[in-house]
Write a protein that holds these residues in place. Structure first.
Motif, mmCIF file in Angstrom:
data_model
loop_
_atom_site.group_PDB
_atom_site.id
_atom_site.type_symbol
_atom_site.label_atom_id
_atom_site.label_comp_id
_atom_site.label_asym_id
_atom_site.label_seq_id
_atom_site.Cartn_x
_atom_site.Cartn_y
_atom_site.Cartn_z
ATOM 1 N N LYS A 236 31.421 51.743 8.763
ATOM 2 C CA LYS A 236 30.848 52.794 9.602
ATOM 3 C C LYS A 236 31.835 53.235 10.675
ATOM 4 C CE LYS A 236 26.860 53.944 12.502
ATOM 5 N NZ LYS A 236 25.569 53.476 13.044
ATOM 6 N N ARG A 237 32.503 52.275 11.303
ATOM 7 C CA ARG A 237 33.485 52.608 12.337
ATOM 8 C C ARG A 237 34.667 53.353 11.733
ATOM 9 N NH1 ARG A 237 34.083 54.273 17.277
ATOM 10 N NH2 ARG A 237 35.783 53.309 18.463
ATOM 11 N N TYR A 238 35.070 52.940 10.555
ATOM 12 C CA TYR A 238 36.195 53.593 9.903
ATOM 13 C C TYR A 238 35.879 55.044 9.574
ATOM 14 C CZ TYR A 238 40.266 54.070 6.849
ATOM 15 O OH TYR A 238 41.443 54.475 6.289
ATOM 16 N N GLN A 239 34.616 55.316 9.227
ATOM 17 C CA GLN A 239 34.207 56.690 8.956
ATOM 18 C C GLN A 239 34.497 57.597 10.153
ATOM 19 O OE1 GLN A 239 30.197 55.399 7.387
ATOM 20 N NE2 GLN A 239 30.418 57.292 6.235
ATOM 21 N N GLN A 240 34.289 57.069 11.349
ATOM 22 C CA GLN A 240 34.534 57.864 12.558
ATOM 23 C C GLN A 240 36.024 58.207 12.686
ATOM 24 O OE1 GLN A 240 32.943 55.546 15.769
ATOM 25 N NE2 GLN A 240 30.876 55.511 14.925
ATOM 26 N N TYR A 241 36.879 57.290 12.277
ATOM 27 C CA TYR A 241 38.318 57.550 12.355
ATOM 28 C C TYR A 241 38.774 58.577 11.324
ATOM 29 C CZ TYR A 241 38.925 53.570 15.487
ATOM 30 O OH TYR A 241 38.869 52.706 16.549
ATOM 31 N N LEU A 242 38.015 58.716 10.242
ATOM 32 C CA LEU A 242 38.398 59.660 9.205
ATOM 33 C C LEU A 242 38.011 61.097 9.527
ATOM 34 C CD1 LEU A 242 37.673 57.795 5.850
ATOM 35 C CD2 LEU A 242 39.875 58.610 6.663
ATOM 36 N N THR A 243 37.203 61.316 10.543
ATOM 37 C CA THR A 243 36.772 62.673 10.863
ATOM 38 C C THR A 243 37.961 63.506 11.322
ATOM 39 O OG1 THR A 243 36.275 62.135 13.163
ATOM 40 C CG2 THR A 243 34.498 61.866 11.563
ATOM 41 N N GLY B 279 38.090 65.406 13.754
ATOM 42 C CA GLY B 279 38.204 65.437 15.210
ATOM 43 C C GLY B 279 38.945 64.253 15.780
ATOM 44 N N HIS B 280 39.235 63.246 14.958
ATOM 45 C CA HIS B 280 39.884 62.046 15.480
ATOM 46 C C HIS B 280 41.270 62.346 16.028
ATOM 47 C CE1 HIS B 280 41.219 57.998 16.003
ATOM 48 N NE2 HIS B 280 42.129 58.098 15.047
ATOM 49 N N ALA B 281 42.022 63.184 15.330
ATOM 50 C CA ALA B 281 43.362 63.524 15.806
ATOM 51 C C ALA B 281 43.300 64.204 17.162
ATOM 52 C CB ALA B 281 44.069 64.423 14.790
ATOM 53 N N LYS B 282 42.337 65.098 17.327
ATOM 54 C CA LYS B 282 42.191 65.767 18.624
ATOM 55 C C LYS B 282 41.844 64.770 19.722
ATOM 56 C CE LYS B 282 40.846 70.316 16.858
ATOM 57 N NZ LYS B 282 39.825 71.387 16.868
ATOM 58 N N SER B 283 41.007 63.799 19.398
ATOM 59 C CA SER B 283 40.629 62.821 20.418
ATOM 60 C C SER B 283 41.826 61.979 20.835
ATOM 61 C CB SER B 283 39.497 61.926 19.908
ATOM 62 O OG SER B 283 39.950 61.057 18.885
ATOM 63 N N LEU B 284 42.729 61.691 19.896
ATOM 64 C CA LEU B 284 43.936 60.948 20.251
ATOM 65 C C LEU B 284 44.783 61.736 21.243
ATOM 66 C CD1 LEU B 284 45.127 59.435 16.842
ATOM 67 C CD2 LEU B 284 44.269 58.180 18.821
ATOM 68 N N LEU B 285 44.926 63.025 20.988
ATOM 69 C CA LEU B 285 45.730 63.849 21.891
ATOM 70 C C LEU B 285 45.060 64.013 23.246
ATOM 71 C CD1 LEU B 285 47.182 66.697 19.649
ATOM 72 C CD2 LEU B 285 48.390 64.784 20.675
ATOM 73 N N SER B 286 43.738 64.227 23.246
ATOM 74 C CA SER B 286 43.038 64.436 24.514
ATOM 75 C C SER B 286 43.071 63.178 25.374
ATOM 76 C CB SER B 286 41.587 64.862 24.258
ATOM 77 O OG SER B 286 40.865 63.824 23.617
ATOM 78 N N ALA B 287 43.160 62.017 24.725
ATOM 79 C CA ALA B 287 43.259 60.759 25.466
ATOM 80 C C ALA B 287 44.695 60.465 25.891
ATOM 81 C CB ALA B 287 42.713 59.621 24.613
ATOM 82 N N ARG B 288 45.595 61.423 25.594
ATOM 83 C CA ARG B 288 47.017 61.289 25.938
ATOM 84 C C ARG B 288 47.621 60.034 25.320
ATOM 85 N NH1 ARG B 288 49.101 65.382 25.935
ATOM 86 N NH2 ARG B 288 50.920 64.547 27.031
ATOM 87 N N HIS B 289 47.357 59.843 24.042
ATOM 88 C CA HIS B 289 47.961 58.740 23.324
ATOM 89 C C HIS B 289 49.353 59.111 22.837
ATOM 90 C CE1 HIS B 289 44.545 55.768 22.351
ATOM 91 N NE2 HIS B 289 44.246 56.437 23.433
ATOM 92 N N THR B 290 49.967 60.060 23.508
ATOM 93 C CA THR B 290 51.331 60.425 23.132
ATOM 94 C C THR B 290 52.313 59.501 23.845
ATOM 95 O OG1 THR B 290 51.376 62.058 24.890
ATOM 96 C CG2 THR B 290 50.727 62.825 22.715
ATOM 97 N N MET B 291 53.420 59.221 23.181
ATOM 98 C CA MET B 291 54.320 58.196 23.696
ATOM 99 C C MET B 291 55.764 58.652 23.845
ATOM 100 S SD MET B 291 52.575 55.497 24.365
ATOM 101 C CE MET B 291 53.854 54.256 24.490
ATOM 102 N N LEU B 292 56.083 59.840 23.428
ATOM 103 C CA LEU B 292 57.489 60.220 23.430
ATOM 104 C C LEU B 292 58.055 60.396 24.831
ATOM 105 C CD1 LEU B 292 58.132 62.557 20.391
ATOM 106 C CD2 LEU B 292 59.057 60.310 20.858
ATOM 107 N N GLU B 293 57.188 60.734 25.819
ATOM 108 C CA GLU B 293 57.717 60.856 27.175
ATOM 109 C C GLU B 293 58.314 59.529 27.615
ATOM 110 O OE1 GLU B 293 54.579 61.472 26.302
ATOM 111 O OE2 GLU B 293 53.840 63.343 27.182
ATOM 112 N N ALA B 294 57.572 58.441 27.407
ATOM 113 C CA ALA B 294 58.057 57.124 27.798
ATOM 114 C C ALA B 294 59.257 56.711 26.966
ATOM 115 C CB ALA B 294 56.940 56.093 27.652
ATOM 116 N N ALA C 253 42.231 52.001 13.394
ATOM 117 C CA ALA C 253 41.325 50.886 13.208
ATOM 118 C C ALA C 253 42.044 49.567 13.440
ATOM 119 C CB ALA C 253 40.731 50.927 11.804
ATOM 120 N N ARG C 254 43.260 49.442 12.933
ATOM 121 C CA ARG C 254 44.013 48.217 13.149
ATOM 122 C C ARG C 254 44.323 48.005 14.634
ATOM 123 N NH1 ARG C 254 43.882 44.779 9.018
ATOM 124 N NH2 ARG C 254 45.446 43.664 10.228
#
Length: 279
Positions: free
Chosen positions: A55-62, A64-79, A274-275
């Motif tokens: 069930k949790r994995y299903q949420q990652y497959l949506t 919208g998941h990619a957008k949520s990663l960006l909105s949470a600022r999970h970007t790392m190239l600045e660092a 998920a990992r």
């Protein structure tokens, strides 16, 4: 890889397809029934493979998941850019070491180079692994394109090379490449034009469970206006998964393209997230 590991990968590939097709309507009982298993057995098997429940994995497959990663600022190239893109040694959560072919050798399109190849199981379908004496130079996924097209694609990158089938030579590297917990360095041999290699080096700086954008990559390599060229270089990355081109997204949060098919890209991003959560 051990037979039971291969079996788990085959089961999970089918489960991911069903989840992808059925969306939120694919309940645990229905999913387990489609797989010919009890709900309890399937949940244990699935959770052991990916680290979270179906069930949790299903949420990652949506989508919208990619957008949520960006909105949470999970970007790392600045660092990563601030620390300097290193080139060799341990790169974040991956045990990798790499070197690049010289521009002169690249211009010869693989002439005089022996490239070994073999097919292996992976969490994301059949994988074609290619390598030289120096390390892995290509990984392609055949779940969408098919094995013949995948072979033709990777061979076309270095048309003058000699290709030799040799699974035994590549197996230790392939096992490390597709292992969730890498313990030994996996050597990579980057075969590309200088600009492509700079882009791939930037991709290597993005940890698992994080994403970046094409424009951030362009900034990181010192070519802020070359977003389109960066996108092309990302798409030409020959070493899928280990050089994580799947972690590059459009600025809007859209997945963009993926050379081996968007279902594979979505599956990899979901698996990594998920990992990361399970870890």
């Amino acid at each position: 890889m051990p037979a039971n590991q291969s079996y788990h990968f085959n089961v999970m590939r089918r489960a991911i397809e069903l989840i992808d097709e059925g969306g939120s309507g694919m309940t645990l009982d229905r999913l387990a029934g489609e797989m010919g298993m009890s709900a309890a057995h399937f949940q244990r098997l699935f959770s052991g493979w990916v680290g979270v429940s179906p069930k949790r994995y299903q949420q990652y497959l949506t989508l919208g998941h990619a957008k949520s990663l960006l909105s949470a600022r999970h970007t790392m190239l600045e660092a990563a850019d601030g620390a300097g893109l290193s080139g060799t040694g341990r790169l974040h959560d991956l045990f990798l070491r790499w070197e690049a072919m010289s521009p002169g050798d690249f211009a010869r399109k693989g002439a005089g180079l022996t490239v070994y190849w073999g097919w292996f199981d992976s969490p994301f379908g059949p994988a074609l692994v290619m390598g030289t004496d120096k390390g892995i130079c290509g990984i392609g996924f055949a779940a969408e394109a098919g094995e013949e097209a995948t072979m033709t694609d990777l061979r076309s990158r270095w048309p003058q090379a000699d290709f030799v089938q040799d699974e035994d030579r590549l197996r230790p590297w392939a096992l490390e490449a597709f292992c969730a917990e890498r313990t030994n360095p996996t050597p990579l041999y980057l075969i590309g034009a200088p600009f492509q290699i700079k882009v791939w080096e930037a991709l290597l700086a993005i940890p698992s469970g994080h994403v970046t954008t094409y424009s951030e990559i362009a900034q990181a390599i010192g070519h802020p206006k070359a977003v389109r060229a960066v996108g092309t270089a990302v798409g030409r990355n020959p070493i899928s998964l280990l050089i994580p081109c799947h972690r590059a997204l459009r600025k809007s949060g859209g997945l963009g393209g993926y050379h081996w098919g968007l279902p594979v890209k979505r599956g990899i991003l979901a698996w990594e997230s998920a990992r990361a959560e399970a870890g």
